[in-house]
Design a protein around this motif. Sequence first.
Motif, PDB file in Angstrom:
ATOM      1  N   TRP A  17     -20.988  48.285   0.169  1.00 20.20           N
ATOM      2  CA  TRP A  17     -20.155  47.655  -1.031  1.00 20.20           C
ATOM      3  C   TRP A  17     -20.897  47.589  -2.331  1.00 20.20           C
ATOM      4  CZ3 TRP A  17     -17.806  42.478   1.542  1.00 20.20           C
ATOM      5  CH2 TRP A  17     -16.890  42.973   2.439  1.00 20.20           C
ATOM      6  N   ARG A  22     -17.101  43.500  -3.478  1.00 22.08           N
ATOM      7  CA  ARG A  22     -17.694  42.213  -3.448  1.00 22.08           C
ATOM      8  C   ARG A  22     -16.603  41.098  -3.797  1.00 22.08           C
ATOM      9  NH1 ARG A  22     -23.123  41.109  -1.603  1.00 22.08           N
ATOM     10  NH2 ARG A  22     -23.955  43.268  -1.136  1.00 22.08           N
ATOM     11  N   ARG A 191     -19.415  45.948   4.624  1.00 19.94           N
ATOM     12  CA  ARG A 191     -20.470  45.493   3.602  1.00 19.94           C
ATOM     13  C   ARG A 191     -21.817  46.808   3.570  1.00 19.94           C
ATOM     14  NH1 ARG A 191     -24.308  40.313   3.712  1.00 19.94           N
ATOM     15  NH2 ARG A 191     -25.563  42.211   4.783  1.00 19.94           N
TER      16      ARG A 191
END
Length: 306
Positions: A17, A22, A191
């Motif tokens: 990410w 985010r 992520r």
Amino acid sequence: MSSTAHPYPIGTPGKPWGDNERAEWLSRQARQRSYEQNVLAAVDRLGSRFDVEEYGRVVYGQDAYPLVALRSRSWNNDLPVVLITGGVHGYETSGVHGALQFLEQRGEAYAGRVNLLVAPCVSPWAYERIHRWNANAQDPNRSFREGSGVEESEALLRLVAPIRESALLHIDLHETTDTDESEFRPALAARDGKPFEPAGIPDGFYVVDDSADPNPDFQQAVVEAVEEVTHIAPADDKGELFGSPVLARGVIAYPLTEWGLCTSITRAPFRTTTEVYPDSQRVTPEQCNAAQVAAVCAAIDYALAH
């Protein structure tokens, strides 16, 4: 549980990410309960029996959260120190309320025997949103090292610094939930741009020792006490819990310092992380809190006896 056939809804598989991802993740987080009403109000009630201090404050946008700890009122430097932490992962409810319930029901029974230092909710933003991470998509329980940039972790390190070398016991109260597998571990993989590898969820209570400095008899004493309240997680067909080898019934171990885990923040000879399983049909929220209280009492009693 989430299927590996469906990628996490944020980000591009295989790509970590950036700021946009985010921000998108943060936009999906909503307050679901009140830190002020559920935690600070309980701390205030305990304020007539324990000393309360604000050891830090985290601010995310319009939201400001005081970080609070409670201490034995008659602190005696000649007594051993017991550190109890909860809510490092805010969604793990019994960690927070188990710590508070221990103080309410049993804390004063240890007066004159130990000094208690209790941080019941290390990550209040996450507590309100029933999440593992803070608002920056950071996991406090992988960040207990100087310079991590994770405010919740760094504040706790400052609080604990004076007793880091002298503490007798640190017990960190956690839960393992079905959402670990359906939400939080898939989000972590997305992520970090890594594939999600299912591990399964242990059905029951277990504890985490330090693989670099194990204390198996102590861990077993905690497990045996909690078994009077809730069931202990059996090993899977690989002899593991959550992907880690079972060292004894209900006991696994992680490299605490290497991973930046909360129970690495002192040199206490007795350290453990509890993992309650609240999603079992065999337990109630009250039993989960009671299991945490039983674990704390067993840990203190064993440490004092040894």
